[in-house]
Scaffold this motif. Structure first.
Motif, PDB file in Angstrom:
ATOM      1  N   PRO A 190       0.923  -1.030  -0.029  1.00 28.79           N
ATOM      2  CA  PRO A 190       0.016  -0.024   0.081  1.00 28.79           C
ATOM      3  C   PRO A 190       0.659   1.212  -0.077  1.00 28.79           C
ATOM      4  N   ASN A 191       0.159   2.496  -0.307  1.00 37.23           N
ATOM      5  CA  ASN A 191       0.441   3.711  -0.001  1.00 37.23           C
ATOM      6  C   ASN A 191       1.895   4.066  -1.136  1.00 37.23           C
ATOM      7  N   GLY A 192       2.034   3.340  -2.055  1.00 37.36           N
ATOM      8  CA  GLY A 192       3.079   3.868  -3.071  1.00 37.36           C
ATOM      9  C   GLY A 192       2.599   5.024  -3.961  1.00 37.36           C
ATOM     10  N   THR A 193       3.490   5.650  -4.548  1.00 37.57           N
ATOM     11  CA  THR A 193       3.455   6.530  -5.733  1.00 37.57           C
ATOM     12  C   THR A 193       4.437   6.480  -6.851  1.00 37.57           C
ATOM     13  N   THR A 194       3.937   6.593  -7.986  1.00 31.97           N
ATOM     14  CA  THR A 194       4.360   6.631  -9.256  1.00 31.97           C
ATOM     15  C   THR A 194       4.299   7.621 -10.054  1.00 31.97           C
ATOM     16  N   GLU A 195       5.162   8.507 -10.676  1.00 38.67           N
ATOM     17  CA  GLU A 195       4.876   9.421 -11.778  1.00 38.67           C
ATOM     18  C   GLU A 195       6.088   9.145 -12.998  1.00 38.67           C
ATOM     19  N   GLU A 196       5.226   8.655 -14.006  1.00 41.96           N
ATOM     20  CA  GLU A 196       6.069   8.180 -15.180  1.00 41.96           C
ATOM     21  C   GLU A 196       5.727   9.147 -16.331  1.00 41.96           C
ATOM     22  N   ASN A 197       6.348   9.813 -16.929  1.00 42.54           N
ATOM     23  CA  ASN A 197       6.264  10.719 -18.244  1.00 42.54           C
ATOM     24  C   ASN A 197       7.363  10.179 -19.291  1.00 42.54           C
ATOM     25  N   VAL A 198       6.871  10.072 -20.377  1.00 35.92           N
ATOM     26  CA  VAL A 198       7.662   9.527 -21.658  1.00 35.92           C
ATOM     27  C   VAL A 198       7.440  10.381 -22.825  1.00 35.92           C
ATOM     28  N   ARG A 199       8.550  10.890 -23.653  1.00 36.71           N
ATOM     29  CA  ARG A 199       8.298  11.920 -24.635  1.00 36.71           C
ATOM     30  C   ARG A 199       9.195  11.432 -25.535  1.00 36.71           C
ATOM     31  N   GLY A 200       8.637  11.328 -27.018  1.00 38.02           N
ATOM     32  CA  GLY A 200       9.674  10.937 -27.852  1.00 38.02           C
ATOM     33  C   GLY A 200       9.084  11.760 -29.228  1.00 38.02           C
ATOM     34  N   ILE A 201      10.176  11.986 -30.396  1.00 35.81           N
ATOM     35  CA  ILE A 201      10.309  12.695 -31.424  1.00 35.81           C
ATOM     36  C   ILE A 201      10.897  11.626 -32.307  1.00 35.81           C
ATOM     37  N   VAL A 202      10.128  11.538 -33.483  1.00 33.90           N
ATOM     38  CA  VAL A 202      10.422  10.474 -34.501  1.00 33.90           C
ATOM     39  C   VAL A 202      10.334  10.893 -35.924  1.00 33.90           C
ATOM     40  N   ALA A 256      13.349  27.232 -36.378  1.00 35.83           N
ATOM     41  CA  ALA A 256      11.676  27.176 -35.805  1.00 35.83           C
ATOM     42  C   ALA A 256      11.637  25.794 -35.515  1.00 35.83           C
ATOM     43  N   GLN A 257      12.087  24.629 -36.319  1.00 34.69           N
ATOM     44  CA  GLN A 257      11.769  23.382 -35.918  1.00 34.69           C
ATOM     45  C   GLN A 257      12.624  23.013 -34.752  1.00 34.69           C
ATOM     46  N   ILE A 258      13.852  23.463 -34.369  1.00 35.27           N
ATOM     47  CA  ILE A 258      14.659  23.377 -33.329  1.00 35.27           C
ATOM     48  C   ILE A 258      13.772  23.692 -32.141  1.00 35.27           C
ATOM     49  N   MET A 259      13.409  25.042 -32.144  1.00 35.42           N
ATOM     50  CA  MET A 259      12.904  25.465 -31.076  1.00 35.42           C
ATOM     51  C   MET A 259      11.594  24.900 -30.622  1.00 35.42           C
ATOM     52  N   LEU A 260      10.548  24.476 -31.566  1.00 40.41           N
ATOM     53  CA  LEU A 260       9.399  23.796 -31.356  1.00 40.41           C
ATOM     54  C   LEU A 260       9.749  22.540 -30.784  1.00 40.41           C
ATOM     55  N   ASN A 261      10.661  21.567 -31.121  1.00 37.97           N
ATOM     56  CA  ASN A 261      10.879  20.234 -30.810  1.00 37.97           C
ATOM     57  C   ASN A 261      11.527  20.569 -29.326  1.00 37.97           C
ATOM     58  N   PHE A 262      12.333  21.285 -29.207  1.00 38.01           N
ATOM     59  CA  PHE A 262      13.282  21.374 -27.835  1.00 38.01           C
ATOM     60  C   PHE A 262      12.153  21.849 -26.903  1.00 38.01           C
ATOM     61  N   GLY A 263      11.181  22.731 -27.035  1.00 36.25           N
ATOM     62  CA  GLY A 263       9.929  22.886 -26.464  1.00 36.25           C
ATOM     63  C   GLY A 263       9.349  21.861 -25.898  1.00 36.25           C
ATOM     64  N   PHE A 264       9.076  20.769 -26.727  1.00 39.00           N
ATOM     65  CA  PHE A 264       8.195  19.656 -26.334  1.00 39.00           C
ATOM     66  C   PHE A 264       8.872  18.748 -25.227  1.00 39.00           C
ATOM     67  N   ILE A 265      10.144  18.773 -25.270  1.00 43.60           N
ATOM     68  CA  ILE A 265      10.787  17.941 -24.329  1.00 43.60           C
ATOM     69  C   ILE A 265      11.458  18.584 -23.254  1.00 43.60           C
ATOM     70  N   ASN A 266      11.894  19.803 -23.473  1.00 50.66           N
ATOM     71  CA  ASN A 266      12.818  20.530 -22.452  1.00 50.66           C
ATOM     72  C   ASN A 266      12.362  20.461 -20.919  1.00 50.66           C
ATOM     73  N   GLU A 267      10.975  20.441 -20.944  1.00 48.79           N
ATOM     74  CA  GLU A 267      10.143  20.287 -19.579  1.00 48.79           C
ATOM     75  C   GLU A 267      10.859  19.213 -18.833  1.00 48.79           C
ATOM     76  N   LEU A 268      11.163  17.969 -19.484  1.00 49.12           N
ATOM     77  CA  LEU A 268      11.614  16.853 -18.530  1.00 49.12           C
ATOM     78  C   LEU A 268      13.278  16.832 -18.552  1.00 49.12           C
ATOM     79  N   VAL A 269      13.877  17.869 -19.497  1.00 48.19           N
ATOM     80  CA  VAL A 269      15.322  18.015 -19.069  1.00 48.19           C
ATOM     81  C   VAL A 269      15.295  19.005 -17.866  1.00 48.19           C
TER      82      VAL A 269
END
Length: 419
Positions: free
Chosen positions: A288-300, A380-393
């Motif tokens: 009981p009483n366990g906590t898990t947070e899992e976030n996975v992001r990918g660019i292909v 522009a492409q770099i900025m948009l992509n980086f914004g997508f995953i930068n939250e996890l970084v």
């Protein structure tokens, strides 16, 4: 059984060391194991026969001139494996409460706890984990004493070069109230094979900061895993970053073995060309009483393929569990492919759980808008992509590692084009 697996079993029969009893148990399971096919659910998207067809040197000569990148500001304790052989180990005085030894140099006390950890954290279902059990004669034992706080990260670098097959093992034990950071780093873009597995026992109220940088590219064939067992009130903060290659598979397993444990897992994968990356995670809430947070992001991009299978298993007695799993993906090409399968398996009735997955294309309106404001398409492409995953970084606890990673991600994005 495949030709390669038959050869691995034959080689394993010649291995004899202080881990022989544990290796023999895995060898017995391996003899009965079936080679995966497209009909094997856990392997259906992975062309595993590429591994079987690729013949390399089973015993490699370490390349002493292999360069290992220094990470500015990290101040880490570095261990370097070249083609599966420990070439550079820690010397001199270590911080109080930290013991790091190779498998070959383990003392009687180290052997005692390692025998209890070896194969005990990693589930038996992992075929290549069994292979690693019987063939990994090179590896390290990392032991953090009760109440010890180790400020310097221990960085384990695996350098993979042309034409070699290698197998390495890491065993880590954190005592009660201990704190430590471990970085697993894999690099190499040449034709090679490796299995790299790590098992972590995180003691009561202990904290582990963990990183796995699977940065192999090109013709590298790599299968491995990081596996964790959390005691009461233990805490895990894990970050995984993967680039694709000819074949790459990582399994992550977390078992909540004690109440009030907390696990945070962030993962990023970036693929281009014909690269492949396969990530499987399994979270076992057994109490009981366990906590898990899992976030996975990918660019292909281009003709690459990403596979994600995330499973959270809430056992019958695991009441008051809080678990969330989220997988978000960007497709940058009509030819790229993402296969995502988030799963919840719940047997307790007093829990809060959620899971979700999205697959979308880059916002072409946003791309056009930025171009009309004088930003080049590539930028522009770099900025948009980086914004997508930068939250996890940004969520990485070690800022030096985050700063080291960001330019590598930008370089990777610069070569990806929206098609």
């Amino acid at each position: 059984m495949s030709n390669w697996l038959e050869g691995a079993v034959t080689r394993a029969e010649l291995v004899s060391d202080w881990l022989a009893p544990q290796r023999q148990t895995s060898l017995a399971l391996l003899r009965e194991a079936q080679w995966p096919t497209r009909k094997t659910e856990a392997w259906k998207y992975l062309p595993i026969n590429v591994w079987d067809r690729t013949e390399l040197l089973a015993e490699a000569d370490a390349a002493s001139d292999a360069a290992v990148e220094t990470i500015e500001g990290l101040n880490s304790l570095d261990l370097v494996f070249v083609n599966g052989k420990l070439e550079s180990s820690l010397s001199g005085d270590l911080p109080a409460g930290l013991t790091v030894v190779s498998l070959a140099d383990a003392s009687a006390d180290a052997q005692a706890w390692a025998r209890e950890t070896f194969t005990a954290v990693k589930p038996e279902r992992h075929l290549f984990g069994l292979v690693n059990d019987v063939l990994a004669t090179q590896g390290v034992l990392i032991d953090v004493a009760d109440d010890a706080v180790i400020e310097q990260p221990v960085r384990i670098v695996n350098v993979l070069t042309q034409g070699h097959e290698s197998h390495t093992r890491v065993l880590v034990r954190l005592g009660k109230n201990a704190k430590a950071s471990v970085v697993e780093q894999f690099v190499g873009n040449q034709r090679s094979k490796n299995t790299g597995f790590a098992e972590y026992k995180i003691g009561e109220s202990a904290y582990l900061e963990h990183y796995r940088f699977a940065l192999q590219t090109g013709e590298s064939l790599s299968i491995g895993g990081s596996h964790f067992e959390l005691a009461t009130r233990a805490e895990l903060n894990s970050s995984l970053v993967g680039f694709g290659s000819t074949l790459q598979r990582i399994d992550v397993d977390v078992t909540h073995a004690g109440e009030h444990a907390f696990a945070k897992l962030n993962a990023i994968y970036l693929l281009d060309g014909k690269e492949l990356f396969d990530l499987h995670s399994t979270i076992e809430h057994a109490v009981p009483n366990g906590t898990t947070e899992e976030n996975v992001r990918g660019i292909v991009a281009d003709n690459s393929r990403a596979v994600f299978n995330g499973r959270i298993h809430i056992h019958r007695d695991a009441q008051k569990t809080l678990a969330e799993l989220n997988n978000r993906n960007l497709l940058m090409s009509d030819r790229a492919e993402i296969d995502t399968k988030p799963e919840l398996e719940i047997y307790a009735d007093d829990v809060r759980c959620a899971h979700g997955a999205t697959v979308a294309q880059i916002d072409k309106k946003a791309l056009y808008y930025m171009q009309t404001r004088g930003v080049s398409r590539s930028q522009a492409q770099i900025m948009l992509n980086f914004g997508f995953i930068n939250e996890l970084v940004d969520q990485m606890p070690n800022e030096a590692l985050a700063e080291w990673l960001r330019p590598q991600l930008r370089d990777r994005f610069a070569n990806m084009e929206v098609k």
